[in-house]
Write a protein that holds these residues in place. Structure first.
Motif, PDB file in Angstrom:
ATOM      1  N   ASN B  25       0.822  -1.204   0.000  1.00 18.29           N
ATOM      2  CA  ASN B  25       0.000   0.000   0.000  1.00 18.29           C
ATOM      3  C   ASN B  25       0.860   1.260   0.000  1.00 18.29           C
ATOM      4  O   ASN B  25       1.659   1.467   0.919  1.00 18.29           O
ATOM      5  CB  ASN B  25      -0.919  -0.031   1.228  1.00 18.29           C
ATOM      6  CG  ASN B  25      -1.942   1.086   1.225  1.00 18.29           C
ATOM      7  OD1 ASN B  25      -1.605   2.257   1.088  1.00 18.29           O
ATOM      8  ND2 ASN B  25      -3.206   0.733   1.377  1.00 18.29           N
ATOM      9  N   LEU B  26       0.681   2.099  -1.014  1.00 21.42           N
ATOM     10  CA  LEU B  26       1.514   3.290  -1.164  1.00 21.42           C
ATOM     11  C   LEU B  26       1.429   4.232   0.034  1.00 21.42           C
ATOM     12  O   LEU B  26       2.437   4.754   0.499  1.00 21.42           O
ATOM     13  CB  LEU B  26       1.114   4.050  -2.444  1.00 21.42           C
ATOM     14  CG  LEU B  26       1.793   5.401  -2.704  1.00 21.42           C
ATOM     15  CD1 LEU B  26       3.304   5.264  -2.767  1.00 21.42           C
ATOM     16  CD2 LEU B  26       1.278   6.025  -3.985  1.00 21.42           C
ATOM     17  N   ILE B  27       0.221   4.450   0.524  1.00 20.70           N
ATOM     18  CA  ILE B  27       0.050   5.347   1.679  1.00 20.70           C
ATOM     19  C   ILE B  27       0.806   4.805   2.886  1.00 20.70           C
ATOM     20  O   ILE B  27       1.513   5.538   3.575  1.00 20.70           O
ATOM     21  CB  ILE B  27      -1.440   5.525   2.024  1.00 20.70           C
ATOM     22  CG1 ILE B  27      -2.134   6.312   0.914  1.00 20.70           C
ATOM     23  CG2 ILE B  27      -1.609   6.252   3.352  1.00 20.70           C
ATOM     24  CD1 ILE B  27      -3.624   6.458   1.092  1.00 20.70           C
ATOM     25  N   ASP B  28       0.677   3.512   3.127  1.00 22.61           N
ATOM     26  CA  ASP B  28       1.374   2.918   4.275  1.00 22.61           C
ATOM     27  C   ASP B  28       2.889   2.993   4.110  1.00 22.61           C
ATOM     28  O   ASP B  28       3.614   3.183   5.087  1.00 22.61           O
ATOM     29  CB  ASP B  28       0.934   1.466   4.473  1.00 22.61           C
ATOM     30  CG  ASP B  28      -0.487   1.390   5.001  1.00 22.61           C
ATOM     31  OD1 ASP B  28      -1.138   0.348   4.837  1.00 22.61           O
ATOM     32  OD2 ASP B  28      -0.959   2.395   5.585  1.00 22.61           O
ATOM     33  N   LYS B  30       4.486   5.368   2.517  1.00 29.00           N
ATOM     34  CA  LYS B  30       4.845   6.767   2.786  1.00 29.00           C
ATOM     35  C   LYS B  30       4.840   7.060   4.279  1.00 29.00           C
ATOM     36  O   LYS B  30       5.712   7.761   4.785  1.00 29.00           O
ATOM     37  CB  LYS B  30       3.856   7.732   2.112  1.00 29.00           C
ATOM     38  CG  LYS B  30       4.210   8.071   0.691  1.00 29.00           C
ATOM     39  CD  LYS B  30       3.524   9.354   0.229  1.00 29.00           C
ATOM     40  CE  LYS B  30       4.338  10.608   0.447  1.00 29.00           C
ATOM     41  NZ  LYS B  30       5.155  11.006  -0.706  1.00 29.00           N
ATOM     42  N   LEU B  31       3.851   6.532   4.968  1.00 30.15           N
ATOM     43  CA  LEU B  31       3.734   6.777   6.409  1.00 30.15           C
ATOM     44  C   LEU B  31       4.895   6.167   7.174  1.00 30.15           C
ATOM     45  O   LEU B  31       5.514   6.821   8.014  1.00 30.15           O
ATOM     46  CB  LEU B  31       2.425   6.201   6.952  1.00 30.15           C
ATOM     47  CG  LEU B  31       1.146   6.948   6.612  1.00 30.15           C
ATOM     48  CD1 LEU B  31      -0.011   6.345   7.379  1.00 30.15           C
ATOM     49  CD2 LEU B  31       1.266   8.407   6.967  1.00 30.15           C
ATOM     50  N   LYS B  34       8.173   8.018   6.568  1.00 30.78           N
ATOM     51  CA  LYS B  34       8.282   9.301   7.278  1.00 30.78           C
ATOM     52  C   LYS B  34       8.501   9.082   8.766  1.00 30.78           C
ATOM     53  O   LYS B  34       9.324   9.733   9.396  1.00 30.78           O
ATOM     54  CB  LYS B  34       7.005  10.117   7.046  1.00 30.78           C
ATOM     55  CG  LYS B  34       7.129  11.580   7.422  1.00 30.78           C
ATOM     56  CD  LYS B  34       7.957  12.331   6.371  1.00 30.78           C
ATOM     57  CE  LYS B  34       7.900  13.835   6.545  1.00 30.78           C
ATOM     58  NZ  LYS B  34       8.642  14.339   7.684  1.00 30.78           N
ATOM     59  N   LEU B  35       7.750   8.140   9.301  1.00 29.09           N
ATOM     60  CA  LEU B  35       7.848   7.799  10.718  1.00 29.09           C
ATOM     61  C   LEU B  35       9.285   7.403  11.064  1.00 29.09           C
ATOM     62  O   LEU B  35       9.869   7.868  12.039  1.00 29.09           O
ATOM     63  CB  LEU B  35       6.897   6.632  10.990  1.00 29.09           C
ATOM     64  CG  LEU B  35       6.569   6.247  12.411  1.00 29.09           C
ATOM     65  CD1 LEU B  35       5.951   7.409  13.149  1.00 29.09           C
ATOM     66  CD2 LEU B  35       5.594   5.080  12.396  1.00 29.09           C
ATOM     67  N   CYS B  82      -0.346  -8.938   5.073  1.00 26.79           N
ATOM     68  CA  CYS B  82      -1.220  -9.166   3.907  1.00 26.79           C
ATOM     69  C   CYS B  82      -0.708  -8.473   2.674  1.00 26.79           C
ATOM     70  O   CYS B  82      -0.909  -7.264   2.523  1.00 26.79           O
ATOM     71  CB  CYS B  82      -2.627  -8.619   4.179  1.00 26.79           C
ATOM     72  SG  CYS B  82      -3.609  -9.656   5.227  1.00 26.79           S
ATOM     73  N   SER B 111      -2.982  -4.969   9.880  1.00 31.77           N
ATOM     74  CA  SER B 111      -4.113  -4.175  10.338  1.00 31.77           C
ATOM     75  C   SER B 111      -5.058  -5.043  11.152  1.00 31.77           C
ATOM     76  O   SER B 111      -5.958  -4.540  11.811  1.00 31.77           O
ATOM     77  CB  SER B 111      -4.849  -3.576   9.145  1.00 31.77           C
ATOM     78  OG  SER B 111      -5.174  -4.595   8.226  1.00 31.77           O
ATOM     79  N   LYS B 132      -1.014  -2.180  12.580  1.00 34.65           N
ATOM     80  CA  LYS B 132      -0.980  -0.978  11.737  1.00 34.65           C
ATOM     81  C   LYS B 132      -2.171  -0.123  12.094  1.00 34.65           C
ATOM     82  O   LYS B 132      -3.211  -0.647  12.447  1.00 34.65           O
ATOM     83  CB  LYS B 132      -1.147  -1.388  10.252  1.00 34.65           C
ATOM     84  CG  LYS B 132       0.103  -1.725   9.552  1.00 34.65           C
ATOM     85  CD  LYS B 132       0.032  -1.409   8.063  1.00 34.65           C
ATOM     86  CE  LYS B 132      -0.907  -2.264   7.254  1.00 34.65           C
ATOM     87  NZ  LYS B 132      -0.619  -2.151   5.814  1.00 34.65           N
ATOM     88  N   PRO B 133      -2.106   1.191  11.872  1.00 33.00           N
ATOM     89  CA  PRO B 133      -0.924   1.940  11.448  1.00 33.00           C
ATOM     90  C   PRO B 133       0.039   2.205  12.616  1.00 33.00           C
ATOM     91  O   PRO B 133      -0.389   2.366  13.746  1.00 33.00           O
ATOM     92  CB  PRO B 133      -1.506   3.268  10.936  1.00 33.00           C
ATOM     93  CG  PRO B 133      -2.884   3.366  11.466  1.00 33.00           C
ATOM     94  CD  PRO B 133      -3.319   2.006  11.891  1.00 33.00           C
ATOM     95  N   LEU B 134       1.337   2.201  12.288  1.00 31.13           N
ATOM     96  CA  LEU B 134       2.350   2.385  13.317  1.00 31.13           C
ATOM     97  C   LEU B 134       2.383   3.827  13.801  1.00 31.13           C
ATOM     98  O   LEU B 134       2.077   4.755  13.058  1.00 31.13           O
ATOM     99  CB  LEU B 134       3.727   2.009  12.765  1.00 31.13           C
ATOM    100  CG  LEU B 134       3.962   0.539  12.410  1.00 31.13           C
ATOM    101  CD1 LEU B 134       5.396   0.329  11.943  1.00 31.13           C
ATOM    102  CD2 LEU B 134       3.674  -0.366  13.594  1.00 31.13           C
TER     103      LEU B 134
END
Lengths: 152, 151
Positions: B25-28, B30-31, B34-35, B82, B111, B132-134
């Protein structure tokens, strides 16, 4: 200064209502915390990806549910992605709708799936609208020379 | 933070651990990127198990990177459970089967809170299982674990 104060109050009132009505949850706060000076557009970027991804997923869901023989595993896969993305940006109502949607996928219940596709779509467009308003308010505050009030 | 030149190489690694984060997942991606970057980690992301294995030099395909380079730099692997194609569990197994990567801690994220899934991963050698999300608190926990790992 007065304008900034007004905008900030508007922002706080608005975002408070979004949390209260469960459009957003704590994950949105976490998202805000990730943003810093090295990447001041981080939230906007992530939210934009969420909008794009979601539109595509909604289309994929609609077409997969329109097939003569519905592949529920495929549908479930799309819902899983949607659930993940919405959870990651803090779109609580969308995520919850996806959880229920998944149950119908597992039961291979076409009627339930179609109903929940509509619900997920509805919730998505609602939160999209709210987020756009929120981000616009932030922009206005910044342009007026103020700071966006930190969450929590 | 010890600024003296006497910092050992292990401590040096722990100042800025290199993490390989795998998620479809692209959003995950990115998150988590950054984290981790905000937490002073070097980050490489991969969008699936195959790409992750290729990066680590375990791919065996024609896109194999130089085996020693990337593998020796990675201090931690975080992978989603997953994923289409190769799941995080399958990726974990492949890593634990490899002679040069088996000691790198692998953290599985998901998740979904499924006890059988969690046990399966831990039994296969996953360092930790996280939901998730971390958040920042999760990364803090991870870094503590990493320190303990190296003794």
């Amino acid at each position: 200064m007065e304008i900034v104060g007004q905008l900030q109050k508007q922002y706080v009132d608005f975002i408070t209502s979004l949390f209260r009505e469960a459009y957003l949850d704590d994950q949105y706060v976490q998202l805000q915390k990730l943003q810093d000076d090295s990447n001041p557009e981080f939230v906007v970027e992530v939210v934009s990806i969420f909008f794009e991804d979601s539109e595509k997923l909604l289309n994929d869901l609609a077409s997969s549910l329109q097939q003569q023989v519905v592949d529920f595993k495929k549908v479930d896969g799309y819902v899983h992605q949607f659930k993940g993305s919405s959870s990651s940006v803090g779109a609580q109502r969308v995520k919850n709708a996806c959880v229920d949607f998944k149950n119908f996928c597992e039961e291979k219940n076409l009627d339930g799936c179609l109903r929940f596709l509509n619900l997920v779509k509805q919730e998505f467009y609602l939160v999209k609208n709210k987020l756009e308003t929120l981000l616009r308010l932030e922009q206005q505050i910044l342009q007026a020379g103020g700071m966006v009030p930190p969450l929590e | 933070m010890d600024a003296a030149s006497g910092v050992s190489s292990i401590e040096g690694i722990m100042e800025e651990p290199h993490v390989l984060a795998v998620d479809d997942n692209l959003i995950d991606r990115k998150l988590v990127e950054k984290l981790l970057r905000n937490s002073s980690c070097k980050v490489t992301t991969a969008e699936n198990g195959l790409r992750a294995l290729e990066y680590l030099g375990l791919g065996g395909g024609d896109r194999q990177s130089s085996v020693n380079d990337n593998a020796s730099k990675v201090n931690l692997i975080i992978t989603d459970y997953c994923m289409p194609g190769m799941t995080g569990y399958e990726l974990l197994k492949k890593i634990k089967e490899s002679s040069n990567m088996k000691d790198v801690p692998v953290v599985i994220v998901s998740s979904e809170n499924v006890p059988t899934r969690i046990n399966k991963c831990l039994e296969e050698g996953a360092q930790m299982f996280m939901l998730k999300p971390l958040k920042y608190s999760d990364v803090k926990k991870l870094r503590c674990q990493l320190m303990q790992c190296r003794g």
